[in-house]
Write a protein that holds these residues in place. Structure first.
Motif, PDB file in Angstrom:
ATOM      1  N   GLY A 172       0.643  -1.185   0.063  1.00 28.89           N
ATOM      2  CA  GLY A 172      -0.090   0.100   0.148  1.00 28.89           C
ATOM      3  C   GLY A 172       0.688   1.413   0.116  1.00 28.89           C
ATOM      4  N   ASP A 173       0.176   2.219   0.467  1.00 24.21           N
ATOM      5  CA  ASP A 173       0.927   3.658   0.292  1.00 24.21           C
ATOM      6  C   ASP A 173       2.146   3.535   0.912  1.00 24.21           C
ATOM      7  OD1 ASP A 173      -1.960   3.667   0.195  1.00 24.21           O
ATOM      8  OD2 ASP A 173      -2.090   5.952   0.872  1.00 24.21           O
ATOM      9  N   LYS A 174       3.212   4.218   0.072  1.00 27.52           N
ATOM     10  CA  LYS A 174       4.588   4.369   0.595  1.00 27.52           C
ATOM     11  C   LYS A 174       4.916   5.872   0.812  1.00 27.52           C
ATOM     12  CE  LYS A 174       5.202   0.332   1.208  1.00 27.52           C
ATOM     13  NZ  LYS A 174       3.864   0.294   1.760  1.00 27.52           N
ATOM     14  N   GLY A 215      -1.266   2.915  -4.839  1.00 30.24           N
ATOM     15  CA  GLY A 215      -1.319   4.378  -4.856  1.00 30.24           C
ATOM     16  C   GLY A 215      -0.560   5.153  -3.753  1.00 30.24           C
ATOM     17  N   ASP A 216      -0.559   6.486  -3.874  1.00 27.33           N
ATOM     18  CA  ASP A 216       0.550   6.987  -3.011  1.00 27.33           C
ATOM     19  C   ASP A 216       1.612   6.632  -2.583  1.00 27.33           C
ATOM     20  OD1 ASP A 216      -1.855   8.944  -2.696  1.00 27.33           O
ATOM     21  OD2 ASP A 216      -2.264   8.440  -0.709  1.00 27.33           O
ATOM     22  N   ALA A 217       2.126   6.162  -3.878  1.00 28.14           N
ATOM     23  CA  ALA A 217       3.528   5.648  -3.880  1.00 28.14           C
ATOM     24  C   ALA A 217       4.644   6.943  -3.364  1.00 28.14           C
ATOM     25  CB  ALA A 217       3.911   5.137  -5.145  1.00 28.14           C
ATOM     26  N   GLY A 240      -2.140   7.603  -6.400  1.00 27.72           N
ATOM     27  CA  GLY A 240      -3.018   7.852  -5.517  1.00 27.72           C
ATOM     28  C   GLY A 240      -3.517   9.565  -5.643  1.00 27.72           C
ATOM     29  N   ASN A 241      -3.840   9.984  -4.388  1.00 29.06           N
ATOM     30  CA  ASN A 241      -4.104  11.378  -4.566  1.00 29.06           C
ATOM     31  C   ASN A 241      -2.671  12.055  -4.287  1.00 29.06           C
ATOM     32  OD1 ASN A 241      -4.587   9.747  -2.123  1.00 29.06           O
ATOM     33  ND2 ASN A 241      -5.249  11.930  -1.060  1.00 29.06           N
ATOM     34  N   HIS A 242      -2.007  11.438  -3.338  1.00 27.51           N
ATOM     35  CA  HIS A 242      -0.620  12.117  -3.022  1.00 27.51           C
ATOM     36  C   HIS A 242       0.440  11.654  -4.123  1.00 27.51           C
ATOM     37  CE1 HIS A 242      -2.639  12.901   1.184  1.00 27.51           C
ATOM     38  NE2 HIS A 242      -2.837  13.742   0.476  1.00 27.51           N
ATOM     39  N   THR A 300      -6.993  -0.690  -6.787  1.00 31.06           N
ATOM     40  CA  THR A 300      -7.380   0.768  -6.732  1.00 31.06           C
ATOM     41  C   THR A 300      -7.008   1.209  -5.392  1.00 31.06           C
ATOM     42  OG1 THR A 300      -9.313   0.195  -5.361  1.00 31.06           O
ATOM     43  CG2 THR A 300      -9.750   0.114  -7.635  1.00 31.06           C
ATOM     44  N   HIS A 301      -6.817   2.736  -5.723  1.00 30.42           N
ATOM     45  CA  HIS A 301      -6.561   3.519  -4.557  1.00 30.42           C
ATOM     46  C   HIS A 301      -7.694   3.841  -3.746  1.00 30.42           C
ATOM     47  CE1 HIS A 301      -3.735   5.906  -2.040  1.00 30.42           C
ATOM     48  NE2 HIS A 301      -4.498   6.979  -2.277  1.00 30.42           N
ATOM     49  N   GLU A 302      -8.708   4.227  -4.301  1.00 27.28           N
ATOM     50  CA  GLU A 302      -9.857   4.565  -3.513  1.00 27.28           C
ATOM     51  C   GLU A 302     -10.617   3.228  -3.192  1.00 27.28           C
ATOM     52  OE1 GLU A 302     -11.833   6.012  -1.311  1.00 27.28           O
ATOM     53  OE2 GLU A 302     -11.894   7.934  -2.346  1.00 27.28           O
ATOM     54  N   GLY A 340      -5.822   0.799  -1.466  1.00 31.84           N
ATOM     55  CA  GLY A 340      -4.871   1.525  -0.470  1.00 31.84           C
ATOM     56  C   GLY A 340      -5.578   2.759   0.023  1.00 31.84           C
ATOM     57  N   HIS A 341      -4.905   3.717   0.379  1.00 26.75           N
ATOM     58  CA  HIS A 341      -5.657   5.105   0.583  1.00 26.75           C
ATOM     59  C   HIS A 341      -6.029   5.184   2.070  1.00 26.75           C
ATOM     60  CE1 HIS A 341      -7.505   8.836  -0.074  1.00 26.75           C
ATOM     61  NE2 HIS A 341      -8.572   8.468  -0.156  1.00 26.75           N
ATOM     62  N   MET A 342      -6.694   4.061   2.664  1.00 24.66           N
ATOM     63  CA  MET A 342      -7.186   4.164   4.039  1.00 24.66           C
ATOM     64  C   MET A 342      -6.193   3.773   5.259  1.00 24.66           C
ATOM     65  SD  MET A 342     -10.302   4.706   3.945  1.00 24.66           S
ATOM     66  CE  MET A 342     -10.648   5.584   2.422  1.00 24.66           C
TER      67      MET A 342
HETATM   68 FE   LIG Z   1      -4.386   8.264  -0.723  1.00 21.28          FE
END
Ligand SMILES: [Fe+2]
Length: 238
Positions: free
Chosen positions: A9-11, A37-39, A67-69, A161-163, A207-209
């Motif tokens: 997940g997010d890194k 996402g949010d790598a 991701g978003n970031h 998915t990221h979301e 990811g994301h959460m």
């Molecule tokens: Fe995110």
């Protein structure tokens, strides 16, 4: 020997978990790491140094959805090429950005990718510096993703998915509130209903959460864990 596919997940641009993984686990150049996402590795203008370091640490291929970031301006400026039957932005020699709605055929399994999400902290961020409006999938991207999902539903093995689907948020304590007018999580609920009983689907990772949690037998949040695709037992890295 076929290569292996790992999911995490997010890194957020950190290398520490990768150092841990490399130290504790024998990796090969055929291994592929998918980040949900949010790598965060494409963030600064001079991100090439970050990508070089990433490639020095990890011997295989790194493929991340956005991701978003992420710095979406830098990502979207990259040349589009093909990787395992789907469109990608080539970030480095062995680093790819998996694009929204693409399907990748990797070592006999088909992966559907769909990045993007709305930042809950966007009011505290600065546009073009730490926030990009492209973080959120456009109606066209959503339409393309939905059509791809329907078209390939019988062939998809994994979804990244990221979301998070909206219903899953009830099982996660973090970030339960959804902005008014932000309907991607609700749309993912309908995507979930479309594919969850598809013949080949093994797992949907999001990811994301910032949770490592199995929500339903086929829906799993990923954050710190590194998992072999389809495997439930995380690889110890810390
Ligand atoms: Fe995110």
């Amino acid at each position: 020997m076929a290569g292996r596919v790992f999911i995490t997940g997010d890194k957020h641009g950190t290398f520490i978990p990768l150092f841990g993984l490399v130290k504790k686990f024998e990796l090969r150049d055929t291994d592929i790491l998918i980040i949900a996402g949010d790598a965060g590795y494409v963030w600064e203008e001079n991100y090439n140094y970050t990508i070089d370091s990433l490639q020095q640490i990890f011997p295989g291929t790194i493929a991340f959805i956005d991701g978003n970031h992420e710095n979406h301006t830098l990502l979207n400026d990259l040349k589009i090429s093909q990787w395992n039957s789907g469109k990608v932005h080539q970030v480095g020699e062995r680093v790819y950005h998996l694009m929204r709605g693409e399907v990748y055929s990797i070592y006999g399994n088909n992966f559907f990718a769909f990045g993007g999400a709305r930042s809950v902290d966007k009011d505290r961020r600065e546009e073009g510096i730490s926030w990009w409006k492209e973080e959120e999938p456009t109606p066209d991207e959503i339409e393309y993703g939905k059509n791809q999902l329907i078209k390939y539903s019988k062939e998809i093995d994994y979804i990244i998915t990221h979301e998070t689907p909206l219903f899953a948020r009830g099982y996660i304590s973090r970030m339960k509130e959804i902005d008014e007018g932000y309907n991607l999580p609700a749309l993912l609920d309908s995507w979930y209903k479309t594919v969850i009983n598809a013949p080949r689907l093994k797992k949907w990772y999001f990811g994301h959460m910032h949770v490592d949690k199995l929500i339903t037998p086929k829906l799993r949040g990923v954050y710190n864990d590194f998992l072999l695709a389809g495997d439930e037992k995380p690889i110890p890295w810390a």
